[in-house]
Write a protein that holds these residues in place. Structure first.
Motif, mmCIF file in Angstrom:
data_model
loop_
_atom_site.group_PDB
_atom_site.id
_atom_site.type_symbol
_atom_site.label_atom_id
_atom_site.label_comp_id
_atom_site.label_asym_id
_atom_site.label_seq_id
_atom_site.Cartn_x
_atom_site.Cartn_y
_atom_site.Cartn_z
ATOM 1 N N TYR A 1 1.958 27.691 50.247
ATOM 2 C CA TYR A 1 1.380 27.311 51.534
ATOM 3 C C TYR A 1 1.779 28.362 52.579
ATOM 4 N N ASN A 2 0.857 28.726 53.474
ATOM 5 C CA ASN A 2 1.257 29.610 54.569
ATOM 6 C C ASN A 2 0.606 29.241 55.906
ATOM 7 N N LYS A 3 -0.124 28.127 55.934
ATOM 8 C CA LYS A 3 -0.674 27.669 57.215
ATOM 9 C C LYS A 3 -1.023 26.187 57.124
ATOM 10 N N MET A 4 -1.300 25.621 58.312
ATOM 11 C CA MET A 4 -1.636 24.204 58.408
ATOM 12 C C MET A 4 -3.110 24.036 58.747
ATOM 13 N N GLN A 5 -3.709 23.051 58.146
ATOM 14 C CA GLN A 5 -5.093 22.696 58.472
ATOM 15 C C GLN A 5 -5.070 21.607 59.549
ATOM 16 N N ILE A 6 -5.771 21.853 60.657
ATOM 17 C CA ILE A 6 -5.819 20.877 61.745
ATOM 18 C C ILE A 6 -7.013 19.954 61.528
ATOM 19 N N ILE A 7 -6.740 18.673 61.469
ATOM 20 C CA ILE A 7 -7.804 17.681 61.280
ATOM 21 C C ILE A 7 -7.961 16.921 62.584
ATOM 22 N N GLN A 8 -9.135 17.060 63.208
ATOM 23 C CA GLN A 8 -9.389 16.473 64.515
ATOM 24 C C GLN A 8 -9.547 14.944 64.420
ATOM 25 N N PRO A 9 -9.267 14.259 65.523
ATOM 26 C CA PRO A 9 -9.395 12.785 65.541
ATOM 27 C C PRO A 9 -10.837 12.329 65.285
ATOM 28 N N THR A 10 -10.943 11.184 64.687
ATOM 29 C CA THR A 10 -12.252 10.553 64.464
ATOM 30 C C THR A 10 -12.164 9.106 64.947
ATOM 31 N N LYS B 1 -2.320 19.127 58.053
ATOM 32 C CA LYS B 1 -2.156 19.090 56.601
ATOM 33 C C LYS B 1 -1.858 20.495 56.079
ATOM 34 N N PRO B 2 -0.773 20.646 55.300
ATOM 35 C CA PRO B 2 -0.485 21.966 54.722
ATOM 36 C C PRO B 2 -1.657 22.431 53.861
ATOM 37 N N GLU B 3 -2.044 23.684 54.031
ATOM 38 C CA GLU B 3 -3.197 24.223 53.315
ATOM 39 C C GLU B 3 -2.733 25.064 52.128
ATOM 40 N N ILE B 4 -3.221 24.720 50.959
ATOM 41 C CA ILE B 4 -2.828 25.437 49.746
ATOM 42 C C ILE B 4 -3.528 26.793 49.680
ATOM 43 N N GLU B 5 -2.715 27.849 49.591
ATOM 44 C CA GLU B 5 -3.277 29.197 49.423
ATOM 45 C C GLU B 5 -3.501 29.512 47.947
ATOM 46 N N LYS B 6 -2.507 29.142 47.115
ATOM 47 C CA LYS B 6 -2.617 29.368 45.673
ATOM 48 C C LYS B 6 -1.985 28.203 44.923
ATOM 49 N N GLU B 7 -2.541 27.920 43.752
ATOM 50 C CA GLU B 7 -2.018 26.869 42.882
ATOM 51 C C GLU B 7 -1.724 27.472 41.514
ATOM 52 N N PHE B 8 -0.593 27.094 40.923
ATOM 53 C CA PHE B 8 -0.189 27.657 39.635
ATOM 54 C C PHE B 8 0.047 26.512 38.642
ATOM 55 N N LEU B 9 -0.857 26.392 37.683
ATOM 56 C CA LEU B 9 -0.817 25.318 36.693
ATOM 57 C C LEU B 9 -0.207 25.807 35.382
ATOM 58 N N PRO B 10 0.247 24.878 34.520
ATOM 59 C CA PRO B 10 0.718 25.282 33.190
ATOM 60 C C PRO B 10 -0.358 26.048 32.435
#
Length: 309
Positions: free
Chosen positions: A233-242, A251-260
């Protein structure tokens, strides 16, 4: 291609993961020793297409002379006695972790080809976490260990995975302090590395959570949660009010995912046995498998923690 011959001790649940992996990479079990329960032993061997099990240890050792290597996957309490006998063959040995309950039981073994099956070292996510730490010094790391079994024995035989991973990732560290919860729900251990990384090990018995390691540095975070999967993670996603949820959220934003790498086998087992095969075939020392010195270091650290709490 000629298969490498293996002598195998054990028939417990973990062997159901060891045997498919070792066969896949090119090992052949030429003899197996199990405890004296003939029906269960024969059924186990038949299931895994193995030779008829030896119920007499001397008969097993006689056939084991022709093996290129050994695997010991029996209850931790019984490992030291058997390992000392097997070590005299001076052949490569892979031992199910942690190898002993007390580090003194692993002292004075002259065989330098003994390794321990800490398969989590071989996770793709762990490899990337190690790179993250090397590139981002002075990390702040939180380790979550929510095991459901609240015993010192469990912390030794299962918590050893966490301690080994921390040594593998950070090379070395010392205990700064330990804090025990009065209601026996767990304890916290504060650790510090030579490179000034700070680690907070939270042993929160029975908490409804995953085992995890969260590494923070330079406004970035690398997380293993569960340990089999890595996220950068290297940044946050801003979710506006509804109207439905009238609050701004982050919400932490996934930059990369590493699976088995391979979901057909227990994570890390194929890579672990591929590395062990190199040791056996090429007669070289492994830099990635947990060696005897590291296994002793793991148990010493666990012993220090248990003494302090």
């Amino acid at each position: 291609m000629k298969k490498l011959k293996l002598a195998y001790l054990g028939s417990g649940p973990i062997s159901n993961f060891h045997l498919p992996a070792l066969k896949k990479v090119g090992f052949e079990v030429i003899t197996i020793f199990t405890r004296k329960n003939s029906v269960r032993s024969y059924n186990f061997s038949k299931t895994h297409n193995l030779p008829v099990p030896e119920l007499n240890f001397s008969d097993f050792l006689e056939k084991a002379k022709y093996a290129d290597a050994f695997v010991i996957a029996i209850k931790t309490e019984f490992v030291p006695k058997n390992l000392r006998i097997i070590a005299k063959f001076n052949k490569p040995v892979l031992v199910e972790k942690p190898g002993a309950l007390y580090f003194k039981d692993l002292n004075n073994l002259k065989n330098k080809k003994i390794y321990f099956a800490y398969n989590r070292r071989f996770y793709k996510g762990v490899e990337e976490a190690k790179k993250f730490i090397e590139k981002n010094p002075n990390t702040l790391t939180t380790i979550n260990y929510p095991d459901t079994i609240k015993t010192k024995h469990q912390f030794i035989i299962n918590g050893c995975h966490i301690i080994d991973l921390l040594f593998y990732l950070f090379s070395d560290f010392k205990i700064l302090n330990c804090y025990k919860v009065k209601n026996k729900n767990g304890f916290i251990v504060v650790l510090k590395t030579k490179k000034l990384d700070l680690l907070n090990l939270l042993v929160n018995w029975g908490s409804p959570d995953n085992f995890s390691i969260s590494i923070n540095s330079n406004n970035k975070r690398f997380e293993l949660k569960p340990l089999e999967v890595g996220y950068l993670y290297n940044k946050m996603q801003i979710i506006q009010p509804t109207k439905k949820y009238p609050l701004r959220s982050y919400k932490p934003e996934i930059e990369k995912e590493f699976l088995p790498r391979n979901f057909k086998f227990k994570p890390g087992f194929i890579e672990q046995y591929s590395e062990f095969k190199k040791v056996v075939k090429n007669k070289v020392k492994s830099k990635k498998l947990c060696d005897l010195k590291s296994a002793i270091k793991n148990l010493k650290m666990i012993n220090q923690i248990l003494k302090k709490i």
